[in-house]
Design a protein around this motif. Structure first.
Motif, PDB file in Angstrom:
ATOM      1  N   LEU A 156       0.822  -1.203   0.000  1.00 39.72           N
ATOM      2  CA  LEU A 156       0.000   0.000   0.000  1.00 39.72           C
ATOM      3  C   LEU A 156       0.857   1.255   0.000  1.00 39.72           C
ATOM      4  N   ASN A 157       0.422   2.251  -0.745  1.00 40.34           N
ATOM      5  CA  ASN A 157       0.900   3.613  -0.559  1.00 40.34           C
ATOM      6  C   ASN A 157       0.500   4.041   0.853  1.00 40.34           C
ATOM      7  N   THR A 158       1.352   4.803   1.541  1.00 36.23           N
ATOM      8  CA  THR A 158       1.058   5.150   2.934  1.00 36.23           C
ATOM      9  C   THR A 158      -0.238   5.945   3.074  1.00 36.23           C
ATOM     10  N   THR A 159      -0.519   6.839   2.124  1.00 37.56           N
ATOM     11  CA  THR A 159      -1.769   7.593   2.192  1.00 37.56           C
ATOM     12  C   THR A 159      -2.959   6.679   1.953  1.00 37.56           C
ATOM     13  N   VAL A 160      -2.855   5.790   0.966  1.00 36.95           N
ATOM     14  CA  VAL A 160      -3.933   4.838   0.695  1.00 36.95           C
ATOM     15  C   VAL A 160      -4.233   4.016   1.940  1.00 36.95           C
ATOM     16  N   SER A 161      -3.178   3.618   2.660  1.00 41.39           N
ATOM     17  CA  SER A 161      -3.396   2.786   3.845  1.00 41.39           C
ATOM     18  C   SER A 161      -4.245   3.509   4.875  1.00 41.39           C
ATOM     19  N   ASN A 162      -4.057   4.825   4.988  1.00 43.31           N
ATOM     20  CA  ASN A 162      -4.803   5.604   5.962  1.00 43.31           C
ATOM     21  C   ASN A 162      -6.293   5.633   5.642  1.00 43.31           C
ATOM     22  N   PHE A 163      -6.626   5.450   4.363  1.00 44.82           N
ATOM     23  CA  PHE A 163      -8.019   5.554   3.938  1.00 44.82           C
ATOM     24  C   PHE A 163      -8.668   4.191   3.687  1.00 44.82           C
ATOM     25  N   LEU A 164      -7.900   3.168   3.316  1.00 43.05           N
ATOM     26  CA  LEU A 164      -8.506   1.915   2.859  1.00 43.05           C
ATOM     27  C   LEU A 164      -8.143   0.689   3.683  1.00 43.05           C
ATOM     28  N   VAL A 221       5.426  -6.124  -7.222  1.00 45.28           N
ATOM     29  CA  VAL A 221       4.387  -6.873  -7.941  1.00 45.28           C
ATOM     30  C   VAL A 221       5.002  -7.587  -9.144  1.00 45.28           C
ATOM     31  N   GLN A 222       5.886  -6.923  -9.872  1.00 49.66           N
ATOM     32  CA  GLN A 222       6.544  -7.534 -11.025  1.00 49.66           C
ATOM     33  C   GLN A 222       7.319  -8.784 -10.642  1.00 49.66           C
ATOM     34  N   THR A 223       7.987  -8.753  -9.491  1.00 43.36           N
ATOM     35  CA  THR A 223       8.788  -9.893  -9.051  1.00 43.36           C
ATOM     36  C   THR A 223       7.987 -10.844  -8.159  1.00 43.36           C
ATOM     37  N   ARG A 224       6.680 -10.647  -8.108  1.00 46.75           N
ATOM     38  CA  ARG A 224       5.759 -11.522  -7.373  1.00 46.75           C
ATOM     39  C   ARG A 224       6.086 -11.606  -5.881  1.00 46.75           C
ATOM     40  N   GLN A 225       6.635 -10.531  -5.352  1.00 49.43           N
ATOM     41  CA  GLN A 225       6.795 -10.439  -3.905  1.00 49.43           C
ATOM     42  C   GLN A 225       5.499  -9.970  -3.248  1.00 49.43           C
ATOM     43  N   LEU A 226       4.589  -9.397  -4.043  1.00 51.31           N
ATOM     44  CA  LEU A 226       3.282  -8.965  -3.565  1.00 51.31           C
ATOM     45  C   LEU A 226       2.200  -9.624  -4.413  1.00 51.31           C
ATOM     46  N   ASP A 227       1.107 -10.007  -3.752  1.00 48.25           N
ATOM     47  CA  ASP A 227      -0.049 -10.538  -4.477  1.00 48.25           C
ATOM     48  C   ASP A 227      -0.938  -9.414  -4.995  1.00 48.25           C
ATOM     49  N   LEU A 228      -0.912  -8.276  -4.293  1.00 47.54           N
ATOM     50  CA  LEU A 228      -1.780  -7.153  -4.641  1.00 47.54           C
ATOM     51  C   LEU A 228      -1.161  -5.883  -4.078  1.00 47.54           C
ATOM     52  N   ALA A 229      -1.290  -4.789  -4.819  1.00 45.78           N
ATOM     53  CA  ALA A 229      -0.839  -3.486  -4.337  1.00 45.78           C
ATOM     54  C   ALA A 229      -1.861  -2.434  -4.737  1.00 45.78           C
ATOM     55  N   VAL A 230      -2.023  -1.414  -3.907  1.00 45.84           N
ATOM     56  CA  VAL A 230      -2.958  -0.325  -4.192  1.00 45.84           C
ATOM     57  C   VAL A 230      -2.197   0.988  -4.043  1.00 45.84           C
ATOM     58  N   ASP A 231      -2.299   1.830  -5.074  1.00 46.38           N
ATOM     59  CA  ASP A 231      -1.538   3.076  -5.085  1.00 46.38           C
ATOM     60  C   ASP A 231      -2.310   4.107  -5.895  1.00 46.38           C
ATOM     61  N   PHE A 232      -1.767   5.328  -5.947  1.00 45.58           N
ATOM     62  CA  PHE A 232      -2.302   6.384  -6.798  1.00 45.58           C
ATOM     63  C   PHE A 232      -1.505   6.456  -8.101  1.00 45.58           C
ATOM     64  N   THR A 233      -2.145   6.934  -9.156  1.00 43.12           N
ATOM     65  CA  THR A 233      -1.411   7.292 -10.356  1.00 43.12           C
ATOM     66  C   THR A 233      -0.756   8.659 -10.126  1.00 43.12           C
ATOM     67  N   PRO A 234       0.259   9.006 -10.934  1.00 41.30           N
ATOM     68  CA  PRO A 234       0.794   8.220 -12.052  1.00 41.30           C
ATOM     69  C   PRO A 234       1.699   7.093 -11.566  1.00 41.30           C
ATOM     70  N   LEU A 235       1.738   6.011 -12.372  1.00 40.28           N
ATOM     71  CA  LEU A 235       2.576   4.864 -12.066  1.00 40.28           C
ATOM     72  C   LEU A 235       3.793   4.853 -12.984  1.00 40.28           C
TER      73      LEU A 235
END
Length: 312
Positions: A104-112, A141-155
């Motif tokens: 998670l992006n730190t801001t996203v974590s605060n909200f979701l 995510v590319q190296t499959r160390q995470l199953d899912l990630a949530v962030d803001f754009t731009p990526l």
């Protein structure tokens, strides 16, 4: 310098991965330059150490090897950098216990995060949470160390990553209590960049894309503000707006959670409106884990009312 000697569990893992990729113990032995019996011993040792003796590989039609359910989870983990694959990590990967590695992006974590944690805990799924910026989350995510990630754009460029937009957010102007904008609120329902001329302003760090966007806005309209502070996320923004009695331009996160009541908020009126998206990312090329699908379904459901309001 003598050749580096791998820890025992990584030698076992190397034999396992070679057997998966070649489809047979013989193919793995040839690839590694060892006897077939050595590959077999390594895989049995890995099964004893990680899976209570349960098989990680099974024979299929034509005696070709196929991954068991536990073996599939473990093999995905072989894409992780070797220095991160200690024995505890491998046990987690090969565990029959349902789990989710979430970034998670730190801001996203605060909200979701609260909603996500509720969904996962009710399903009896073990949750492992990591925080990071966009580049780090995409790489994991590319190296499959995470199953899912949530962030803001731009990526950043995200080859081998499936990205799904969950919510589109416009920008707003925020003003702290006691600021000139808050003390003399305009009757207009929205503010333009030109209305911020001369105001004390909290900007985003220069390597943050939002900071670059603000600089472009001011340059386009010939506006000069008094920059009093810079922030990296919403976790810092509100306190600085109060302390400096300043204003800021930021994504409108009210569909996720209300802004503090002591801040004044106006939509930002722009000739070419810009938006930020909340994006979910998972490794490409597969159906994804059941836990990741559960979390995504929960996010889509919770954010659906906000999407409908934005479209009305």
């Amino acid at each position: 310098m003598p050749p580096r000697k791998l820890p025992r569990h990584l030698v076992w893992l190397e034999s396992f991965a070679a057997a998966v990729e070649s489809g047979s113990l013989e193919g793995a032995a040839e690839h590694l330059g060892v006897a077939r019996s050595v590959v077999s011993e390594h895989i049995r040792a890995l099964e004893q150490a990680l899976a209570d003796g349960q098989p990680l590989l099974e024979r299929g039609p034509g005696r070709r090897l196929h991954l068991s359910a536990r073996g599939e989870k473990l093999y995905e983990g072989t894409q992780t950098p070797l220095h991160q694959l200690d024995l505890k990590r491998l046990r987690d990967l090969a565990s029959a216990e349902a789990s989710l590695r979430l970034g998670l992006n730190t801001t996203v974590s605060n909200f979701l995060l609260a909603g996500i944690a509720g969904d996962v805990s009710q399903a009896g799924i073990k949750l492992e949470v990591r925080f990071g910026g966009a580049f780090e989350l995409v790489r994991q995510v590319q190296t499959r160390q995470l199953d899912l990630a949530v962030d803001f754009t731009p990526l950043p460029p995200h080859r081998d990553v499936e990205a799904e937009s969950l919510l589109r957010l416009p920008f707003v102007v925020l003003a702290g209590p006691g600021s000139e904008l808050a003390l003399h609120p305009t009757a207009r329902r929205a503010l333009h960049v030109r209305d911020l001329e001369g105001q004390p302003f909290v900007d985003w760090l220069r390597d943050d894309p939002y900071g670059g966007a603000n600089s472009a806005r001011f340059a386009t309209h010939g506006v000069t503000v008094r920059e009093v502070a810079r922030v990296e996320s919403f976790l810092h923004l509100f306190d600085l707006l109060r302390a400096y009695r300043a204003c800021a331009i930021a994504p409108d996160l009210r569909p996720l959670r209300s802004f503090p009541e002591d801040l004044t908020v106006w939509p930002l009126r722009e000739e070419d409106p810009q938006f930020v998206e909340v994006v979910a990312m998972r490794p490409a090329g597969g159906p994804g884990s059941e836990a990741a699908r559960l979390v995504l379904d929960g996010l889509r459901q919770r954010l659906a009312p906000a999407r409908r309001r934005k479209n009305e």
